[in-house]
Design an enzyme around this catalytic site. Structure first.
Site, PDB file in Angstrom:
ATOM      1  CD  GLN A 141     -71.103  -1.681  12.472  1.00  0.00           C
ATOM      2  OE1 GLN A 141     -71.993  -2.548  12.416  1.00  0.00           O
ATOM      3  NE2 GLN A 141     -70.136  -1.815  11.804  1.00  0.00           N
ATOM      4  CD  GLU A 150     -74.149  -1.459  22.186  1.00  0.00           C
ATOM      5  OE1 GLU A 150     -74.017  -2.796  21.896  1.00  0.00           O
ATOM      6  OE2 GLU A 150     -75.001  -0.641  21.539  1.00  0.00           O
ATOM      7  CG  PHE A 174     -71.468  -6.225  14.749  1.00  0.00           C
ATOM      8  CD1 PHE A 174     -72.215  -6.222  13.524  1.00  0.00           C
ATOM      9  CD2 PHE A 174     -72.119  -6.460  15.958  1.00  0.00           C
ATOM     10  CE1 PHE A 174     -73.518  -6.661  13.712  1.00  0.00           C
ATOM     11  CE2 PHE A 174     -73.539  -6.864  15.916  1.00  0.00           C
ATOM     12  CZ  PHE A 174     -74.248  -6.986  14.801  1.00  0.00           C
ATOM     13  CB  SER A 175     -68.565  -1.182  16.034  1.00  0.00           C
ATOM     14  OG  SER A 175     -69.724  -0.504  15.510  1.00  0.00           O
ATOM     15  CG  ASN A 228     -75.494   1.310  13.373  1.00  0.00           C
ATOM     16  OD1 ASN A 228     -75.522   0.580  12.230  1.00  0.00           O
ATOM     17  ND2 ASN A 228     -74.685   0.453  14.326  1.00  0.00           N
ATOM     18  CG  ASP A 229     -72.168   1.736  16.139  1.00  0.00           C
ATOM     19  OD1 ASP A 229     -73.308   2.075  16.216  1.00  0.00           O
ATOM     20  OD2 ASP A 229     -71.744   0.776  16.618  1.00  0.00           O
ATOM     21  CD1 TRP A 243     -77.942   0.739   9.484  1.00  0.00           C
ATOM     22  CD2 TRP A 243     -79.706   1.761  10.017  1.00  0.00           C
ATOM     23  NE1 TRP A 243     -78.021   0.812  10.573  1.00  0.00           N
ATOM     24  CE2 TRP A 243     -79.142   1.586  11.080  1.00  0.00           C
ATOM     25  CE3 TRP A 243     -81.020   2.838   9.962  1.00  0.00           C
ATOM     26  CZ2 TRP A 243     -79.465   2.095  12.598  1.00  0.00           C
ATOM     27  CZ3 TRP A 243     -81.473   3.036  11.353  1.00  0.00           C
ATOM     28  CH2 TRP A 243     -80.564   2.578  12.369  1.00  0.00           C
TER      29      TRP A 243
END
Ligand code: FRU
Length: 719
Positions: free
Chosen positions: A310, A459, A351-352, A293-294, A291
């Site tokens: 991410q 965010e 996290f990001s 994301n950002d 996976w």
């Protein structure tokens, strides 16, 4: 009363529980497959209703892990409802009672009890006692050997009304074999760099630990396959532990073949198939496995573009947040380097955040000649943290005074504020129940001072200054957060002042948490467009690939500009010029003589896989026009002034009836740039396998093609 039908129940052996030598067949107590509770079961209160639930109830997170269609689910009426569900007496006739249980972890209040002689002799709860969690049921086993021959009753209790004030139960079975998960370990001497782990999406999530000596060196959740038929293989790079004894620890159902399938290997799983998978995008960044994301830590340094992201390395859904890392010479031909940043420990995820080149070595972590890369990220367990690298981002060292900012918030974006010769951290901040971007400043990336905050941004902030085209001298600042809606204004190094109250929108559709690169080289270093370049990549959230071992993609890298328009200063986006290097040399459709009239459906190009098209259409008197992109329709409606592709619609005003589109079609997406770059769209679309065409379909009148250049795209992963 002793249940008289016990001999009948004895026949109901449960499939899927292979018998060991000497094992007697299983005895079903209840599987809750009927519309009402089985004969003799009684309820009090309202939480259990009149019969078993058929899965998830209204307002509940998705319930999984139960067998068949029905289960006991006391969420009826929400968490507030209470009650009990009690079985008739039955005779304990096996060593164990196995059952599936989920929901709240409130001992005595959300629980399943076994009563013998009216006394609770065994009890179990679900796994959840705080916000978040999962509605998944898992096996629980009671050892009941000591009660063999005695009459017993199962009672399900919901006496809790707050968070996780419910309980789920299914498949209560008497057995001589345990079902509950038990500790399982397997030891390896790390002689190869990659540990392969089998994954079955939807299998119960297992917590896995890597232990070296007395230390847990990695810990994560994984839907470990125990069926022998994994969907795909995840991997962990264990080269850091070369030559050491690594113990893999987890908890698995007793009948699962523990950790037999795990193996050490010289390469990542399916290396020969990598980047050649059926739905692998040809020119969008996807992770080789798992996976994403950002985008995180976007920075150019030493002739390399760095893309961190991410990343869940162990499954195709969000979780276990690491930073993945890839580098590229041109923003398309990415080389994945593996994990850039590990979580500090389980539940302290990375996290990001963002990265910069500390060109002046203000931090002292490098030298002026060899400046360090510095990144800021959110440690979910600690706060905003800083790390640095002196080897081009290959390894990172945590600042020993982390966290540098502690607050409710996340996603620090670092920039250098040249006029004030200081650093700025723009970071999402939850303050007085509202959502803000806070600005902190620092002379050296180590010590940070709060400066100001601006309300109304969620965010993943980004903040940058840009020349306002076409004026060579005028600059403005842009500020946006995860949804990409941006404000234009002034920034003095401490506070942002927007020019107007309303934000503006450039991107529509699958676009989130975008960032722009730090330290983009002046144009003198490369052939791409006039300086200064502001290059942005977003997470194309929700773009997925059927059956693939990877999930989600990044949007195509775009160059952002600020333009003086009639409406004020606005951002525009164009795919970066480097994309052209992936076009096949000869267009699949040639530039037509301007004015070619199209009265009905016309095929512009055939034999397409991924492609890049530039199309200019004169709408004449037509009501609109559709581009049929291998089965995905992109529709311009002249009366409404809208451009629509699947679930994404953007307003688009055109001048003199001329519609100019840049359309990028890849294996899982369509992106469209229109209105001179004022509108950008990102759409989730898997092209129709059998349809290889790009068709032009006029609506309500003929149109004329001004220009149509369609290029097949080469794979960015081809050697
Ligand atoms: C945005 C986000 C960030 C967070 C990250 C976690 O998509 O929720 O706020 O840092 O993703 O993966």
């Amino acid at each position: 009363m002793l249940r008289s039908s016990l001999p009948l129940l004895l026949l109901a052996a449960v499939a899927g529980s292979p018998l060991g030598a000497g094992d007697r067949p299983d005895v079903l107590v209840a599987d809750f497959e009927g519309d009402t509770y089985p004969a003799g079961w009684t309820t009090t209160g309202t939480a259990f209703g009149k019969g078993p639930a058929k899965g998830t109830l209204p307002g509940q997170m998705p319930v999984s892990g139960f067998l068949g269609k029905g289960l006991v689910n006391s969420f009826l009426g929400g968490d507030a409802a209470t009650g009990t569900l009690t079985s008739p007496e039955f005779k304990v006739g096996r060593k164990y009672i196995n059952f599936l249980v989920g929901g709240g972890k409130h001992p005595g209040k959300t629980c399943v009890n076994l009563l013998v002689g009216g006394k609770v002799v065994r009890t179990a709860t679900g796994p959840n006692d705080k916000a978040g969690g999962s509605e998944q049921l898992d096996w629980h086993t009671w050892d009941v050997a000591e009660f063999e021959g005695k009459a017993a009753v199962v009672q399900v209790v919901d006496d809790a009304t707050g968070g996780w004030g419910h309980i789920n139960v299914d498949q209560i079975v008497q057995s001589d074999a345990k079902k509950q998960a038990e500790p399982a370990t397997r030891a390896f001497v790390v002689e190869q760099p990659y540990l392969h782990l089998p994954v079955k999406t939807g299998a119960p999530g297992r917590r896995v630990k890597f232990v070296i000596g007395a230390d847990t060196v990695r810990e994560f959740d994984i839907e470990l396959d125990t069926s022998g038929k994994p969907d795909f293989w995840a991997f962990a790079d264990v080269s850091a532990f070369k030559g050491r004894k690594l113990v893999v620890e987890t908890i698995l159902p007793a009948d699962a073949k523990a950790l037999d399938a795990l193996k050490l290997a010289a390469d990542v799983p399916d290396a020969e198939k990598l980047y050649r998978e059926k739905h692998r995008p040809l020119f969008h960044f996807t992770s080789r496995f798992g996976w994403l994301n950002d985008p995180n830590g976007l920075v150019y340094h030493d002739k390399e573009w760095h893309l961190f992201y991410q990343h869940n390395p162990f499954g195709v859904n969000w979780g276990n947040m690491h930073w993945g890392h890839a580098v590229s010479p041109d923003l398309f031909r990415w080389k994945e380097l593996g994990i850039g940043l590990y979580p500090k420990k389980y539940d302290d995820w990375a996290f990001s955040g963002s990265a910069v080149v500390d060109a002046g070595n203000t931090s002292g972590w490098g030298t002026k000649e060899k400046p360090p890369l510095v990144l800021a990220y959110t440690s979910t367990g600690r706060g905003e943290c800083i790390a640095f690298s002196t080897d081009n981002g290959r390894t990172w060292t945590e600042y020993d005074r982390n966290p540098v900012v502690k607050h409710a918030g996340r996603d620090p974006k670092l920039i250098w504020y040249a006029p004030g010769k200081h650093w700025v951290m723009a970071v999402y901040d939850e303050f007085q129940g509202k959502q803000w971007i806070a600005f902190h400043t620092s002379p050296d990336l180590r010590t940070w001072t709060f400066a100001s905050r601006i309300e109304g941004f969620f965010e993943c902030p980004d903040l940058f200054e840009q020349q306002v085209y076409p004026d060579q001298k005028k600059t403005k600042w842009a500020l946006y957060a995860a949804d990409g809606k941006y404000a234009v204004g002034e920034f003095d190094g401490k506070a942002f002042k927007p020019d107007a109250k309303e934000k503006h929108q450039l991107w529509y559709g699958r676009f989130y948490a975008a960032q722009t690169f730090d330290n983009v080289p002046p144009v003198a270093e490369g052939p791409w467009g006039p300086p200064p370049r502001r290059i942005q990549i977003g997470w194309a959230n929700g773009i997925s690939f059927p059956g693939m071992p990877f999930n989600q993609q990044m949007t195509v890298p775009v160059q952002l500009w600020l333009h003086d328009t009639a409406d004020g200063v606005r951002l525009t986006a164009d795919p970066v010029a480097e994309l052209r290097t992936l076009r096949e040399k000869e267009p699949a459709a040639d530039v037509r003589p301007p004015g070619t009239v199209v009265p009905g459906r016309m095929t512009m190009a055939d034999d397409l896989d991924a492609f890049d098209a530039e199309v200019t259409i004169d709408l004449k008197q037509a009501a609109g026009v559709t581009l049929d992109l291998r089965g995905t329709k992109l529709v311009y409606d002249a009366a409404k002034g809208t451009l629509t592709c699947k679930d994404v619609t953007a307003p688009l005003a055109i001048r003199n009836g001329r519609l100019s589109l840049r359309v990028l079609v890849d294996r899982g997406s369509v992106e469209v740039f229109a209105g001179g770059g004022l509108v950008a769209m990102s759409v989730a679309a898997v092209p129709d396998e059998k349809n290889r065409k790009l068709d032009l379909v006029p609506q309500g009148g003929e149109v004329a093609v001004g220009r149509a250049a369609v290029y097949r795209m080469k794979s960015a992963w081809e050697k």
